[in-house]
Motif scaffolding. Structure first.
Motif, short mmCIF file in Angstrom:
data_model
loop_
_atom_site.label_atom_id
_atom_site.label_comp_id
_atom_site.label_asym_id
_atom_site.label_seq_id
_atom_site.Cartn_x
_atom_site.Cartn_y
_atom_site.Cartn_z
N ALA A 1 0.82 -1.21 0.00
CA ALA A 1 0.00 0.00 0.00
C ALA A 1 0.86 1.26 0.00
O ALA A 1 0.50 2.26 -0.62
CB ALA A 1 -0.94 -0.01 1.20
N VAL A 2 1.99 1.22 0.67
CA VAL A 2 2.87 2.38 0.73
C VAL A 2 3.45 2.70 -0.65
O VAL A 2 3.76 3.84 -0.96
CB VAL A 2 4.02 2.11 1.75
N CYS A 3 3.58 1.69 -1.50
CA CYS A 3 4.20 1.86 -2.82
C CYS A 3 3.22 2.24 -3.92
O CYS A 3 3.62 2.41 -5.07
CB CYS A 3 4.92 0.57 -3.20
N GLN A 4 1.94 2.37 -3.62
CA GLN A 4 0.94 2.71 -4.62
C GLN A 4 1.29 4.07 -5.24
O GLN A 4 1.43 5.05 -4.54
CB GLN A 4 -0.45 2.76 -4.00
N GLY A 5 1.45 4.12 -6.55
CA GLY A 5 1.70 5.35 -7.27
C GLY A 5 3.12 5.85 -7.22
O GLY A 5 3.40 6.95 -7.68
N CYS A 6 4.05 5.05 -6.69
CA CYS A 6 5.45 5.50 -6.58
C CYS A 6 6.20 5.20 -7.87
O CYS A 6 6.06 4.13 -8.46
CB CYS A 6 6.14 4.81 -5.41
N SER A 7 7.01 6.14 -8.32
CA SER A 7 7.77 5.94 -9.56
C SER A 7 8.95 5.00 -9.37
O SER A 7 9.50 4.49 -10.34
CB SER A 7 8.26 7.28 -10.10
N HIS A 8 9.36 4.73 -8.14
CA HIS A 8 10.49 3.84 -7.86
C HIS A 8 10.08 2.37 -7.77
O HIS A 8 10.93 1.50 -7.65
CB HIS A 8 11.20 4.24 -6.56
N TYR A 9 8.78 2.10 -7.79
CA TYR A 9 8.31 0.71 -7.64
C TYR A 9 8.81 -0.14 -8.80
O TYR A 9 8.72 0.22 -9.95
CB TYR A 9 6.78 0.68 -7.58
N HIS A 10 9.37 -1.31 -8.48
CA HIS A 10 9.87 -2.24 -9.49
C HIS A 10 9.01 -3.49 -9.50
O HIS A 10 8.42 -3.83 -10.51
CB HIS A 10 11.34 -2.57 -9.20
N GLY A 11 8.95 -4.21 -8.40
CA GLY A 11 8.02 -5.31 -8.22
C GLY A 11 8.24 -6.57 -9.01
O GLY A 11 7.35 -7.41 -9.07
N LYS A 12 9.39 -6.77 -9.62
CA LYS A 12 9.65 -7.99 -10.38
C LYS A 12 10.35 -9.02 -9.49
O LYS A 12 11.09 -8.67 -8.59
CB LYS A 12 10.50 -7.70 -11.60
N ALA A 13 10.10 -10.29 -9.78
CA ALA A 13 10.70 -11.38 -9.01
C ALA A 13 11.91 -11.91 -9.76
O ALA A 13 11.88 -12.07 -10.98
CB ALA A 13 9.69 -12.49 -8.78
N TYR A 14 12.97 -12.21 -9.01
CA TYR A 14 14.19 -12.74 -9.59
C TYR A 14 14.53 -14.05 -8.90
O TYR A 14 14.40 -14.17 -7.69
CB TYR A 14 15.35 -11.75 -9.43
#
Length: 92
Positions: A47-60
């Motif tokens: 929820a804190v990351c909603q709308g953030c331009s730094h969000y990446h969110g990919k799994a490695y």
């Protein structure tokens, strides 16, 4: 036509029939899930990351057990405090 090619043709027809049956079953299951409301995927974004331009969110990672999700460059595992992230920037 030889017996070998006849059996190959019969196997191919059987495989196609099985695939069509499987695909029809999957379609019916998807229709049922959507009718029951199970097709709505819950966002995995914190929820804190909603709308953030730094969000990446990919799994490695190579397997499910070793896979790690990278949330952002500043906070790889996400911002864990209850207040707002100090590095949050609005998405352009």
């Amino acid at each position: 036509m030889s017996t070998f090619s006849t059996s190959l043709t019969a196997n191919l027809i059987q495989q196609q029939t099985n695939y069509r049956r499987w695909h029809r079953h999957q379609s019916k299951c998807q229709i049922l899930r959507s009718q029951l409301g199970f097709n709505q995927v819950v966002s995995s974004r914190p929820a804190v990351c909603q709308g953030c331009s730094h969000y990446h969110g990919k799994a490695y990672g190579q397997s499910r057990t070793t896979r790690t999700r990278l949330i952002c460059g500043f906070h790889p595992y996400g911002w864990t405090a209850n207040d707002n992230c100090p590095d949050w920037q609005e998405k352009y």
